[in-house]
Write an enzyme that holds these catalytic residues in place. Structure first.
Site, short mmCIF file in Angstrom:
data_model
loop_
_atom_site.label_atom_id
_atom_site.label_comp_id
_atom_site.label_asym_id
_atom_site.label_seq_id
_atom_site.Cartn_x
_atom_site.Cartn_y
_atom_site.Cartn_z
N CYS A 169 10.43 -6.24 -1.03
CA CYS A 169 11.71 -6.89 -1.28
C CYS A 169 12.31 -6.29 -2.55
CB CYS A 169 11.45 -8.38 -1.47
SG CYS A 169 12.95 -9.32 -1.46
N GLN A 220 -10.06 1.45 3.26
CA GLN A 220 -9.99 0.39 4.27
C GLN A 220 -11.07 0.51 5.34
OE1 GLN A 220 -8.35 -2.38 4.37
NE2 GLN A 220 -6.81 -2.06 2.79
N ASN A 280 -3.87 0.95 5.89
CA ASN A 280 -3.96 -0.42 5.36
C ASN A 280 -2.98 -1.37 6.01
OD1 ASN A 280 -2.61 1.65 3.60
ND2 ASN A 280 -1.64 -0.18 2.76
N1 PLP Z 1 -6.17 3.09 -0.48
C1 PLP Z 1 -5.98 2.19 0.50
C2 PLP Z 1 -5.89 2.67 1.91
C3 PLP Z 1 -5.86 0.83 0.20
O1 PLP Z 1 -5.66 -0.05 1.18
C4 PLP Z 1 -5.95 0.44 -1.16
C5 PLP Z 1 -5.77 -0.99 -1.53
O2 PLP Z 1 -5.18 -1.77 -0.82
C6 PLP Z 1 -6.17 1.41 -2.15
C7 PLP Z 1 -6.27 2.73 -1.78
C8 PLP Z 1 -6.29 1.03 -3.60
O3 PLP Z 1 -7.53 0.41 -3.84
P1 PLP Z 1 -7.76 -0.49 -5.15
O4 PLP Z 1 -7.05 -1.77 -4.92
O5 PLP Z 1 -9.25 -0.68 -5.22
O6 PLP Z 1 -7.25 0.30 -6.30
#
Ligand code: PLP
Length: 382
Positions: A323, A177, A149
């Site tokens: 932060c 992602q 992400n």
């Molecule tokens: N896994 C990854 C790689 C993510 O980027 C995110 C959210 O940014 C999540 C899990 C969690 O997903 P959700 O926001 O739908 O709970």
């Protein structure tokens, strides 16, 4: 002019998604478990959405379990897989997982599981040899992400599955992602479990799905009604599921036309930022990445200060850095990649979508140049 470059955080719901959801927030309010006609009408639409989501990853509809999002899918997959094999107590994951997996792994370690977090190199590539080395007869599950992400760096899921198969170990992939942004086909990739989230692919927030391959044993984490094959009890988030279905259908169409335009915009963006700002450096540039993700570090800058100034000038982006008590801690993903803390503290993530335009990129490049100049002047004064 507002430029939204934070699509890895969340995406704009498509008009088609919003329109499809509205009746289910209004007149189509019946419970899909009710036997009467109104309920069955809603049930029919929920099952259509299940087909749409299944089709996006080439799964069978019955292999799709709707959840409240990526985080819940990940928790159901990992906890559910561990619960059915109480004798094996070893879990493998990577050092760069999203908090959904990372913090659950920490929790599992506290509960007595042996947890291995496989390292990555300076480009964010997984150490597959280390993975092969760590898998054993005692391993219950490998849970590794598909696309990172923060950096967009992709892991080779096929290779992970090959390594797992040698020891008959199940694989869960956090594909939150990647699904909707690149083709994912569960008939080609022999994963057992795969997590998705609607709001990363122009669907609504608070809804996701877990792909659980047929005959993959899984225990529920919560108990109640018989919904979602007993795996996720509770009355379904019907408007969310309907919106997710439409988003999945549109993502499948979009993937057919290819990601080339997004990649071209992203590459142009990176080239121009690096030309305009000498301290800019693209993280993970030498390996396979999501086409729309650009993590650029501005050495000696503070990412949070940059984000505020960018946002004031209409450019919305994110940072992996957190932060705490006034000090910006470099992102743990970049730390795992061995990125120098002075570089990591200034890392900003820009993430594009199919709605990003060339004029968005023009504007962002200009604003980034202005912000870096402004911060450099302020730093000289300090
Ligand atoms: N896994 C990854 C790689 C993510 O980027 C995110 C959210 O940014 C999540 C899990 C969690 O997903 P959700 O926001 O739908 O709970």
């Amino acid at each position: 002019m507002q430029v939204y470059l934070d699509n890895n955080a969340s995406t704009k719901p498509l008009d088609e998604v919003v329109e499809a959801m509205i009746p289910f927030l209004d007149s189509e309010y019946a419970n899909p478990s009710s036997v009467h006609r109104f309920g069955q009408r809603v049930r029919h639409r929920v099952e259509c959405a299940r087909q749409q989501v299944a089709r996006l990853i080439n799964a069978e509809p019955r292999e799709i379990v709707f959840t409240s999002g990526g985080t819940e899918s990940v928790n159901l997959a990992i906890r559910g897989a561990l619960a059915v094999e109480p004798k094996r107590r070893h879990v493998i994951t990577s050092a760069v997982e999203h908090n959904a997996v990372h913090r659950l792994a920490t929790q599992l370690a506290g509960e007595g599981y042996r947890v291995d977090r496989i390292g990555v190199d300076h480009q964010g590539r997984l150490d597959y040899d280390q993975l092969a080395d760590r898998v054993s007869q005692d391993t219950t599950l490998i849970s590794i992400m598909h696309a990172n992400n923060e950096t967009g760096v992709l892991f080779d899921v096929g290779r992970i599955c090959e390594i797992a198969a040698r020891h008959d170990v199940r694989v869960h992939v956090d594909a939150v992602q990647s699904v909707g942004k690149l083709p994912v086909d569960v008939k080609e990739l022999p994963v057992h479990l795969l997590s998705m989230s609607a709001h990363k692919m122009h669907g609504p927030k608070g809804v996701g799905a877990l792909f659980a391959r047929r005959r993959t044993r899984l225990a529920p984490g919560t108990f109640g009604g018989r919904q979602e094959r007993d795996l996720r009890p509770g009355t379904e988030n019907v408007p969310g599921i309907i919106g997710f279905g439409v988003a999945a259908q549109e993502a499948a169409k979009f993937l057919q036309s290819g990601m080339e335009p997004i990649r071209r915009l992203r590459d142009d963006f990176e080239r121009r930022v690096c030309k305009a700002v000498s301290i800019a450096k693209v993280i993970g540039a030498e390996t396979e990445r999501l086409d729309g993700t650009s993590n650029i570090s501005f050495k000696q800058m503070q990412a949070d200060a940059m984000l505020i100034l960018l946002s004031e000038r209409g450019v919305q982006a994110s940072a992996g850095a957190a932060c705490s008590s006034g000090a910006v801690e470099p992102s743990r993903v970049l730390a795992a990649m061995g990125v120098d803390p002075h570089v990591a503290r200034g890392a900003v993530r820009f993430s594009l979508s199919r709605f990003t335009t060339a004029s968005d990129i023009d504007r962002a490049v200009k604003v980034i140049g202005e912000v870096v100049e402004r911060l450099s002047v302020l730093m000289l004064r300090c």
